[in-house]
Every structure is written in structure tokens, then in C-alpha cells.
Design an enzyme around this catalytic site. Structure first.
Site, PDB file in Angstrom:
ATOM      1  N   HIS A  94       0.812  -1.165   0.176  1.00 44.00           N
ATOM      2  CA  HIS A  94      -0.095  -0.081   0.032  1.00 44.00           C
ATOM      3  C   HIS A  94       0.910   1.321   0.248  1.00 44.00           C
ATOM      4  O   HIS A  94       1.923   1.246   0.484  1.00 44.00           O
ATOM      5  CB  HIS A  94      -0.936  -0.084   1.071  1.00 44.00           C
ATOM      6  N   GLU A 118       1.110   3.767   1.737  1.00 42.64           N
ATOM      7  CA  GLU A 118       1.756   4.173   3.116  1.00 42.64           C
ATOM      8  C   GLU A 118       2.637   3.182   3.520  1.00 42.64           C
ATOM      9  O   GLU A 118       4.165   3.584   4.059  1.00 42.64           O
ATOM     10  CB  GLU A 118       0.545   3.835   4.308  1.00 42.64           C
ATOM     11  N   CYS A 170      -5.898   1.654   6.163  1.00 40.20           N
ATOM     12  CA  CYS A 170      -6.727   0.519   6.466  1.00 40.20           C
ATOM     13  C   CYS A 170      -5.842  -0.152   7.758  1.00 40.20           C
ATOM     14  O   CYS A 170      -5.030   0.408   8.157  1.00 40.20           O
ATOM     15  CB  CYS A 170      -6.415  -0.757   5.458  1.00 40.20           C
ATOM     16  N   CYS A 180      -2.153  -0.677   7.587  1.00 39.39           N
ATOM     17  CA  CYS A 180      -1.346   0.642   7.528  1.00 39.39           C
ATOM     18  C   CYS A 180      -1.314   1.414   8.941  1.00 39.39           C
ATOM     19  O   CYS A 180      -0.473   2.002   9.268  1.00 39.39           O
ATOM     20  CB  CYS A 180      -1.928   1.459   6.327  1.00 39.39           C
TER      21      CYS A 180
END
Length: 147
Positions: A47, A49, A77, A80
Site C-alpha cells: 500500500h 503508506e 486500512c 497501515c
């Protein structure tokens, strides 16, 4: 957030879900930037992040990133959020909410549980419309291409 949006556009150009992130220090200097790349990287954890935090940790030779600010175009999410806690990011700024998997204010409110040993300062809704529009257009185009 504009730099995070630029990263999200890179993701979209690569046919990844358009989410981008940047990490800056207390003076506002860019440390690292990243965008979603789980598809191209064959990595479910890639992701925006996580990609950004990994790059910053390598650059600073430290897995702790205190006194930093993470700007991300979409509400993080659960995975993260965990990475933000472990990295000790000082401030989180995000664009639009994620009703299905958002872990700050939407689907879950993880920081409200009181179970984490670190909690960043959080600000949501920064350039929310622009961040949401990028995602909406991406998925509209994807659906149209499937027809």
C-alpha cells in the site's frame, strides 16, 4: 497532500488503485514518497503508506520515524494503521474516507480503542474531494473497460 495526489496519479497510470503518500519531517522536507503497487509488485502489503514508510526507514536507517508527518490520499486500512504505530509517525493527514476498510473513522476506529502505545495526531478530509474524485474516476474507467 498535492504531492501525495501526484503519487496517486502515478499509481493510476500503472493501473494500480490510485492512492499516494508522502512522508515529511518536522520542517516539511520530503523524506520519502510512494504509491500503491500491490499488483505490479505482487505484494499485498505494498500500500502507498507501507511503500513510503519502508523507503523512509531505509533512507534514515531507522524503523522509527518520530517527528514525521504522513500525507496519504485515502484513509488508512488496519494494516497501515499498524505500520504507523510501529513507525511512531507523529502526524497522519489523509484525504478522503474509505467506507469499506478505513480504520480511522469509517469501517473501524482503531485509535479509539485505547489499545495502542502510540497515537499520531490525525487530520482527515484534506483535499478530500480531489482525492475522492481520482478514485471515483479510476473505478468508473475500470468498470467501463470491462463492459
Amino acid at each position: 497532500m498535492r504531492q501525495a495526489l501526484a503519487q496517486a496519479r502515478i499509481a493510476a497510470d500503472l493501473e494500480e488503485v490510485p492512492v499516494g503518500a508522502v512522508l515529511v519531517d518536522a520542517a516539511g522536507e520530503l523524506i520519502a514518497a510512494g504509491h500503491n503497487q500491490p499488483i505490479s509488485g505482487h505484494d499485498p502489503s505494498a500500500h502507498a503508506e507501507i511503500v513510503t514508510l519502508r523507503a523512509a526507514a531505509q533512507k534514515l536507517a531507522n524503523y522509527r520515524l518520530p517527528d514525521t508527518m504522513l500525507y496519504v490520499t485515502l484513509e488508512p486500512c488496519t494494516m497501515c494503521v499498524g505500520a504507523l504505530v510501529h513507525a511512531r509517525v507523529g502526524r497522519l493527514v489523509y484525504g478522503t474516507t474509505e467506507p469499506k476498510t478505513g480504520a480511522i473513522e469509517s469501517a473501524q476506529r482503531l485509535f479509539e480503542t485505547g489499545r495502542f502505545n502510540h497515537r499520531p495526531v490525525i487530520e482527515g478530509g484534506v483535499l478530500a474531494d480531489e482525492c475522492a474524485d481520482l478514485l471515483t474516476r479510476f473505478f468508473e474507467n475500470r468498470r467501463a473497460a470491462r463492459r
